[in-house]
Motif scaffolding. Structure first.
Motif, PDB file in Angstrom:
ATOM      1  N   GLY A  89       9.682 -14.287   5.431  1.00 23.74           N
ATOM      2  CA  GLY A  89       9.140 -13.556   4.287  1.00 23.74           C
ATOM      3  C   GLY A  89       9.806 -13.991   3.000  1.00 23.74           C
ATOM      4  N   ALA A 131       9.632  -9.483   5.725  1.00 22.98           N
ATOM      5  CA  ALA A 131       8.216  -9.809   5.534  1.00 22.98           C
ATOM      6  C   ALA A 131       7.442  -8.647   4.928  1.00 22.98           C
ATOM      7  CB  ALA A 131       7.604 -10.247   6.860  1.00 22.98           C
ATOM      8  N   PRO A 169      13.793  -3.713   1.344  1.00 18.19           N
ATOM      9  CA  PRO A 169      14.649  -3.326   0.209  1.00 18.19           C
ATOM     10  C   PRO A 169      14.271  -1.958  -0.349  1.00 18.19           C
ATOM     11  CG  PRO A 169      13.080  -5.029  -0.469  1.00 18.19           C
ATOM     12  CD  PRO A 169      12.929  -4.861   1.026  1.00 18.19           C
ATOM     13  N   LYS A 188      12.895  -1.224  -2.895  1.00 18.29           N
ATOM     14  CA  LYS A 188      12.727  -1.398  -4.347  1.00 18.29           C
ATOM     15  C   LYS A 188      13.133  -2.822  -4.649  1.00 18.29           C
ATOM     16  CE  LYS A 188      11.726   2.353  -6.464  1.00 18.29           C
ATOM     17  NZ  LYS A 188      10.521   1.981  -7.081  1.00 18.29           N
ATOM     18  N   LEU A 189      12.458  -3.435  -5.596  1.00 19.22           N
ATOM     19  CA  LEU A 189      12.882  -4.755  -6.068  1.00 19.22           C
ATOM     20  C   LEU A 189      14.352  -4.693  -6.520  1.00 19.22           C
ATOM     21  CD1 LEU A 189      11.277  -7.504  -7.514  1.00 19.22           C
ATOM     22  CD2 LEU A 189      12.262  -6.306  -9.442  1.00 19.22           C
ATOM     23  N   ALA A 190      14.669  -3.609  -7.231  1.00 17.05           N
ATOM     24  CA  ALA A 190      16.013  -3.455  -7.798  1.00 17.05           C
ATOM     25  C   ALA A 190      17.091  -3.490  -6.717  1.00 17.05           C
ATOM     26  CB  ALA A 190      16.097  -2.140  -8.576  1.00 17.05           C
ATOM     27  N   GLN A 241       6.530  -3.851 -11.169  1.00 20.76           N
ATOM     28  CA  GLN A 241       6.604  -3.723 -12.633  1.00 20.76           C
ATOM     29  C   GLN A 241       7.898  -4.325 -13.183  1.00 20.76           C
ATOM     30  OE1 GLN A 241       5.223   0.664 -12.733  1.00 20.76           O
ATOM     31  NE2 GLN A 241       4.282  -0.209 -14.556  1.00 20.76           N
ATOM     32  N   GLY A 242       8.815  -4.672 -12.304  1.00 18.48           N
ATOM     33  CA  GLY A 242      10.027  -5.364 -12.739  1.00 18.48           C
ATOM     34  C   GLY A 242      11.113  -4.456 -13.304  1.00 18.48           C
ATOM     35  N   ILE A 243      10.984  -3.157 -13.075  1.00 17.22           N
ATOM     36  CA  ILE A 243      11.995  -2.231 -13.624  1.00 17.22           C
ATOM     37  C   ILE A 243      13.216  -2.249 -12.706  1.00 17.22           C
ATOM     38  CG2 ILE A 243      12.488   0.153 -14.306  1.00 17.22           C
ATOM     39  CD1 ILE A 243       9.361   0.550 -14.344  1.00 17.22           C
ATOM     40  N   ILE A 301      11.141 -10.823  -2.768  1.00 14.32           N
ATOM     41  CA  ILE A 301      12.445 -10.696  -3.427  1.00 14.32           C
ATOM     42  C   ILE A 301      13.586 -10.580  -2.409  1.00 14.32           C
ATOM     43  CG2 ILE A 301      12.270  -8.152  -3.718  1.00 14.32           C
ATOM     44  CD1 ILE A 301      13.922 -10.567  -6.180  1.00 14.32           C
ATOM     45  N   ALA A 302      13.353  -9.848  -1.297  1.00 15.29           N
ATOM     46  CA  ALA A 302      14.444  -9.634  -0.331  1.00 15.29           C
ATOM     47  C   ALA A 302      14.818 -10.947   0.343  1.00 15.29           C
ATOM     48  CB  ALA A 302      14.029  -8.596   0.708  1.00 15.29           C
ATOM     49  N   GLN A 309       4.420  -7.550  -2.164  1.00 15.00           N
ATOM     50  CA  GLN A 309       4.625  -6.520  -3.198  1.00 15.00           C
ATOM     51  C   GLN A 309       5.303  -7.093  -4.444  1.00 15.00           C
ATOM     52  OE1 GLN A 309       6.630  -3.115  -0.775  1.00 15.00           O
ATOM     53  NE2 GLN A 309       6.605  -4.992   0.414  1.00 15.00           N
ATOM     54  N   THR A 310       6.166  -8.115  -4.239  1.00 10.11           N
ATOM     55  CA  THR A 310       7.054  -8.526  -5.334  1.00 10.11           C
ATOM     56  C   THR A 310       6.308  -8.919  -6.600  1.00 10.11           C
ATOM     57  OG1 THR A 310       8.736  -9.160  -3.732  1.00 10.11           O
ATOM     58  CG2 THR A 310       8.954 -10.099  -5.937  1.00 10.11           C
ATOM     59  N   GLU A 331       7.456 -18.612   4.856  1.00 16.07           N
ATOM     60  CA  GLU A 331       6.506 -17.796   4.091  1.00 16.07           C
ATOM     61  C   GLU A 331       5.095 -18.210   4.492  1.00 16.07           C
ATOM     62  OE1 GLU A 331       6.346 -15.092   1.889  1.00 16.07           O
ATOM     63  OE2 GLU A 331       4.226 -15.554   2.112  1.00 16.07           O
ATOM     64  N   SER A 372       4.029 -13.277  -2.788  1.00 13.31           N
ATOM     65  CA  SER A 372       2.630 -12.827  -2.772  1.00 13.31           C
ATOM     66  C   SER A 372       2.420 -11.430  -2.183  1.00 13.31           C
ATOM     67  CB  SER A 372       1.765 -13.825  -2.010  1.00 13.31           C
ATOM     68  OG  SER A 372       2.236 -13.936  -0.686  1.00 13.31           O
ATOM     69  N   HIS A 386      15.755  -0.212 -11.808  1.00  9.63           N
ATOM     70  CA  HIS A 386      16.085   1.212 -11.923  1.00  9.63           C
ATOM     71  C   HIS A 386      17.576   1.439 -11.770  1.00  9.63           C
ATOM     72  CE1 HIS A 386      11.844   2.272 -11.284  1.00  9.63           C
ATOM     73  NE2 HIS A 386      11.841   1.317 -10.377  1.00  9.63           N
TER      74      HIS A 386
HETATM   75  C1  LIG Z   1       2.729  -1.831  -7.793  1.00  6.58           C
HETATM   76  C2  LIG Z   1       4.188  -1.872  -7.444  1.00  6.58           C
HETATM   77  C3  LIG Z   1       5.128  -1.757  -8.455  1.00  6.58           C
HETATM   78  C4  LIG Z   1       6.492  -1.797  -8.153  1.00  6.58           C
HETATM   79  N1  LIG Z   1       7.384  -1.715  -9.169  1.00  6.58           N
HETATM   80  C5  LIG Z   1       8.701  -1.768  -8.896  1.00  6.58           C
HETATM   81  C6  LIG Z   1       9.648  -1.751  -9.956  1.00  6.58           C
HETATM   82  O1  LIG Z   1       9.296  -1.698 -11.135  1.00  6.58           O
HETATM   83  N2  LIG Z   1      10.961  -1.808  -9.627  1.00  6.58           N
HETATM   84  C7  LIG Z   1      11.384  -1.883  -8.330  1.00  6.58           C
HETATM   85  O2  LIG Z   1      12.601  -1.889  -8.123  1.00  6.58           O
HETATM   86  N3  LIG Z   1      10.512  -1.928  -7.306  1.00  6.58           N
HETATM   87  C8  LIG Z   1       9.179  -1.882  -7.554  1.00  6.58           C
HETATM   88  N4  LIG Z   1       8.284  -1.959  -6.540  1.00  6.58           N
HETATM   89  C9  LIG Z   1       8.767  -2.127  -5.163  1.00  6.58           C
HETATM   90  C10 LIG Z   1       9.077  -3.596  -4.901  1.00  6.58           C
HETATM   91  O3  LIG Z   1       8.067  -4.421  -5.436  1.00  6.58           O
HETATM   92  C11 LIG Z   1       9.225  -3.856  -3.411  1.00  6.58           C
HETATM   93  O4  LIG Z   1      10.152  -2.937  -2.847  1.00  6.58           O
HETATM   94  C12 LIG Z   1       9.745  -5.255  -3.146  1.00  6.58           C
HETATM   95  O5  LIG Z   1       9.028  -6.216  -3.881  1.00  6.58           O
HETATM   96  C13 LIG Z   1       9.634  -5.570  -1.662  1.00  6.58           C
HETATM   97  O6  LIG Z   1      10.083  -6.891  -1.484  1.00  6.58           O
HETATM   98  P1  LIG Z   1      10.056  -7.592  -0.072  1.00  6.58           P
HETATM   99  O7  LIG Z   1      10.670  -8.927  -0.265  1.00  6.58           O
HETATM  100  O8  LIG Z   1      10.607  -6.706   0.976  1.00  6.58           O
HETATM  101  O9  LIG Z   1       8.509  -7.683   0.332  1.00  6.58           O
HETATM  102  P2  LIG Z   1       7.278  -8.501  -0.267  1.00  6.58           P
HETATM  103  O10 LIG Z   1       7.389  -8.714  -1.707  1.00  6.58           O
HETATM  104  O11 LIG Z   1       6.080  -7.750   0.216  1.00  6.58           O
HETATM  105  O12 LIG Z   1       7.394  -9.899   0.432  1.00  6.58           O
HETATM  106  C14 LIG Z   1       7.122 -10.104   1.790  1.00  6.58           C
HETATM  107  C15 LIG Z   1       6.678 -11.541   1.970  1.00  6.58           C
HETATM  108  O13 LIG Z   1       6.556 -11.805   3.354  1.00  6.58           O
HETATM  109  C16 LIG Z   1       5.390 -12.574   3.587  1.00  6.58           C
HETATM  110  N5  LIG Z   1       4.988 -12.340   4.967  1.00  6.58           N
HETATM  111  C17 LIG Z   1       4.363 -11.267   5.494  1.00  6.58           C
HETATM  112  N6  LIG Z   1       4.194 -11.422   6.816  1.00  6.58           N
HETATM  113  C18 LIG Z   1       4.730 -12.635   7.127  1.00  6.58           C
HETATM  114  C19 LIG Z   1       4.860 -13.367   8.343  1.00  6.58           C
HETATM  115  N7  LIG Z   1       4.404 -12.888   9.499  1.00  6.58           N
HETATM  116  N8  LIG Z   1       5.437 -14.574   8.302  1.00  6.58           N
HETATM  117  C20 LIG Z   1       5.908 -15.074   7.117  1.00  6.58           C
HETATM  118  N9  LIG Z   1       5.811 -14.438   5.938  1.00  6.58           N
HETATM  119  C21 LIG Z   1       5.233 -13.220   5.958  1.00  6.58           C
HETATM  120  C22 LIG Z   1       4.399 -12.076   2.550  1.00  6.58           C
HETATM  121  O14 LIG Z   1       3.406 -13.054   2.301  1.00  6.58           O
HETATM  122  C23 LIG Z   1       5.304 -11.829   1.353  1.00  6.58           C
HETATM  123  O15 LIG Z   1       5.411 -12.975   0.524  1.00  6.58           O
HETATM  124  C24 LIG Z   1       6.913  -1.939  -6.807  1.00  6.58           C
HETATM  125  C25 LIG Z   1       5.970  -2.069  -5.790  1.00  6.58           C
HETATM  126  C26 LIG Z   1       4.612  -2.054  -6.105  1.00  6.58           C
HETATM  127  C27 LIG Z   1       3.620  -2.221  -5.000  1.00  6.58           C
END
Ligand SMILES: Cc1cc2nc3c(=O)[nH]c(=O)nc-3n(C[C@H](O)[C@H](O)[C@H](O)COP(=O)(O)OP(=O)(O)OC[C@H]3O[C@@H](n4cnc5c(N)ncnc54)[C@H](O)[C@@H]3O)c2cc1C
Length: 395
Positions: A16, A208, A348, A350-352, A52-54, A19-20, A47-48, A39, A45, A56
């Motif tokens: 995945g 992921a 995570p 949260k992105l933060a 909104q990029g805040i 951001i995490a 949630q990241t 990926e 692609s 917090h």
């Molecule tokens: C509208 C919205 C606004 C937000 N605003 C904020 C904010 O302002 N501040 C904040 O702190 N947080 C915010 N968040 C929360 C934050 O975006 C998420 O907590 C964070 O981005 C999650 O990151 P992640 O890396 O865990 O997951 P993701 O960003 O979802 O990344 C997971 C990745 O894994 C890939 N993947 C999935 N399945 C597989 C697989 N089987 N094999 C390989 N790859 C795979 C996906 O394609 C994706 O690229 C917001 C969320 C949303 C939806």
């Protein structure tokens, strides 16, 4: 495993590239581990790219008068990110675009009276600063704004530039593959099979997002964590006349979510886009797109009656936030990393909180004495594509 796939060995395999996964890859590479990030779509692609990029600091979670556990877990994050952004932190995020050095709070008239007195209280005085006149966000410099405006110790980042920076820090480690399957070999070791390679690792990290659930199911783990999703119906408004604003609007509602959260982003054609979340997006899951856009226009009219949005272009979309399951589907308090044999399951929340995920992963690797034994001797993978910002997709 097919004969055409080439074998690869790495210390850590991250699944995945949100951001995490990217923050963790950067941190682990710095510590000397060889790391591969798989990926299946584009970088960010999930949630990241829609975030909104805040960054917090927990103030939003204090809306009910006490610093909750979330507020404590997250309160260090703005400083952790700031030190990375100025090149003195855990990872080097210099040159990532900062959209705003502060996030703000404003009130929807007298309705938010009690909440605003809370922010004015001693408990919060070190965390928030009252601003007036030219110190207020430009978009709120209007006589119609009656209540106080507070500046929070939180910042707002341009997520596309953050993804670009992290992708360059992880260069050579990120492998995009349509096919990603986890399976066991004859000695019960997990292998990840991609279009080109079969990959073995000492430790497999699942970051992921919403894809974690299927991966967990495919692993047949004992008592694995469950995933929850909390949907949002976000709204975008694009208009040349929009002024920058990064703020939560509060009213007297007992709900912990601000009535409206607005961040400002810039589309590829240079025009400003307001990205609208908060309670508008939470309650918006019960409205269709037309209803949601009408609702958003009405909210903006009520809260910022001086705005002329007659020429603005609007769009809306639904998106899920994925997290470890909580009782009553409430928002989890902190980043989640749970170990199951040599798998680490992460959200995570949260992105933060991405730095928190990476630190928790490092703590487990240290405790389990998983050291870097594999040299990064696999071929440098071509730089993968980064997901397009949602405002450029939809507007
Ligand atoms: C509208 C919205 C606004 C937000 N605003 C904020 C904010 O302002 N501040 C904040 O702190 N947080 C915010 N968040 C929360 C934050 O975006 C998420 O907590 C964070 O981005 C999650 O990151 P992640 O890396 O865990 O997951 P993701 O960003 O979802 O990344 C997971 C990745 O894994 C890939 N993947 C999935 N399945 C597989 C697989 N089987 N094999 C390989 N790859 C795979 C996906 O394609 C994706 O690229 C917001 C969320 C949303 C939806």
């Amino acid at each position: 495993m097919t004969l055409s796939t080439k074998p690869l060995i790495t210390d850590i395999l991250i699944i995945g590239g949100g951001i995490a996964g990217l923050w963790s890859c950067t941190k682990l590479r710095q510590l000397g581990y060889s790391v591969i990030v798989l990926e299946k779509e584009q970088i960010g692609s999930g949630q990241t790219i829609k975030s909104q990029g805040i960054i917090h600091g927990g103030t939003k979670y204090s809306l009910h008068g006490a610093l909750s556990l979330s507020a404590q877990a997250i309160s260090n994050m703005p400083n952790i990110w700031r030190s990375s952004l100025n090149g003195t932190g855990d990872i080097d995020l210099q040159n990532v675009k900062i959209l705003s050095h502060s996030h703000y709070l404003w009130s929807a008239g007298n309705l938010a009276g009690n909440l605003m007195s809370f922010f004015a209280s001693n408990a919060m005085r070190t965390k928030v600063k009252k601003v007036t006149g030219k110190d207020a966000p430009i978009a709120l410099q209007n006589n119609a704004v009656k209540g106080p405006i507070y500046q929070l110790n939180e910042l707002v980042l341009d997520v596309p530039s953050l993804l670009q920076k992290l992708t360059s820090l992880c260069a050579g480690s990120i492998l995009q593959s349509q096919k990603i399957e986890l399976t066991k070999d004859s000695s019960d070791l997990t292998i990840a099979i991609t279009d080109e390679f079969n990959i073995k690792a000492q430790c497999i990290v699942l970051t992921a997002g919403g894809g974690n659930q299927d991966l967990i199911s495919s692993l047949n783990l004992e008592n694995p964590p469950a995933q929850q999703s909390r949907p949002l119906h976000m709204v975008l408004a694009k208009d040349a006349n929009l002024q920058p604003i990064y703020a939560h609007c509060l009213d007297g509602s007992p709900k912990p979510t601000p009535r409206l959260t607005i961040t400002t982003h810039y589309a590829a054609d240079g025009l400003p886009v307001w990205y609208l979340g908060g309670e508008l997006a939470e309650s918006g899951i019960n409205r269709n797109q037309d209803e949601q856009i009408t609702f958003a226009k009405n909210e903006l009219k009520q809260l910022m009656p001086w705005l002329d949005l007659s020429a603005a272009k609007f769009a809306s979309f639904m998106v899920d936030r994925f997290e470890p399951a909580q009782k009553g589907k409430i928002r989890p308090d902190e980043a989640f990393v749970e170990q199951h044999d040599n798998y680490l399951i992460c959200w995570p929340t949260k992105l933060a909180l991405a730095p928190d995920v990476a630190n928790k992963i490092v703590d487990i690797l240290t405790k389990e004495q998983i050291t870097h034994i594999t040299h990064h001797h696999f071929p440098e993978f071509p730089t993968p594509t980064i997901a397009k910002p949602i405002w450029d997709e939809l507007l």
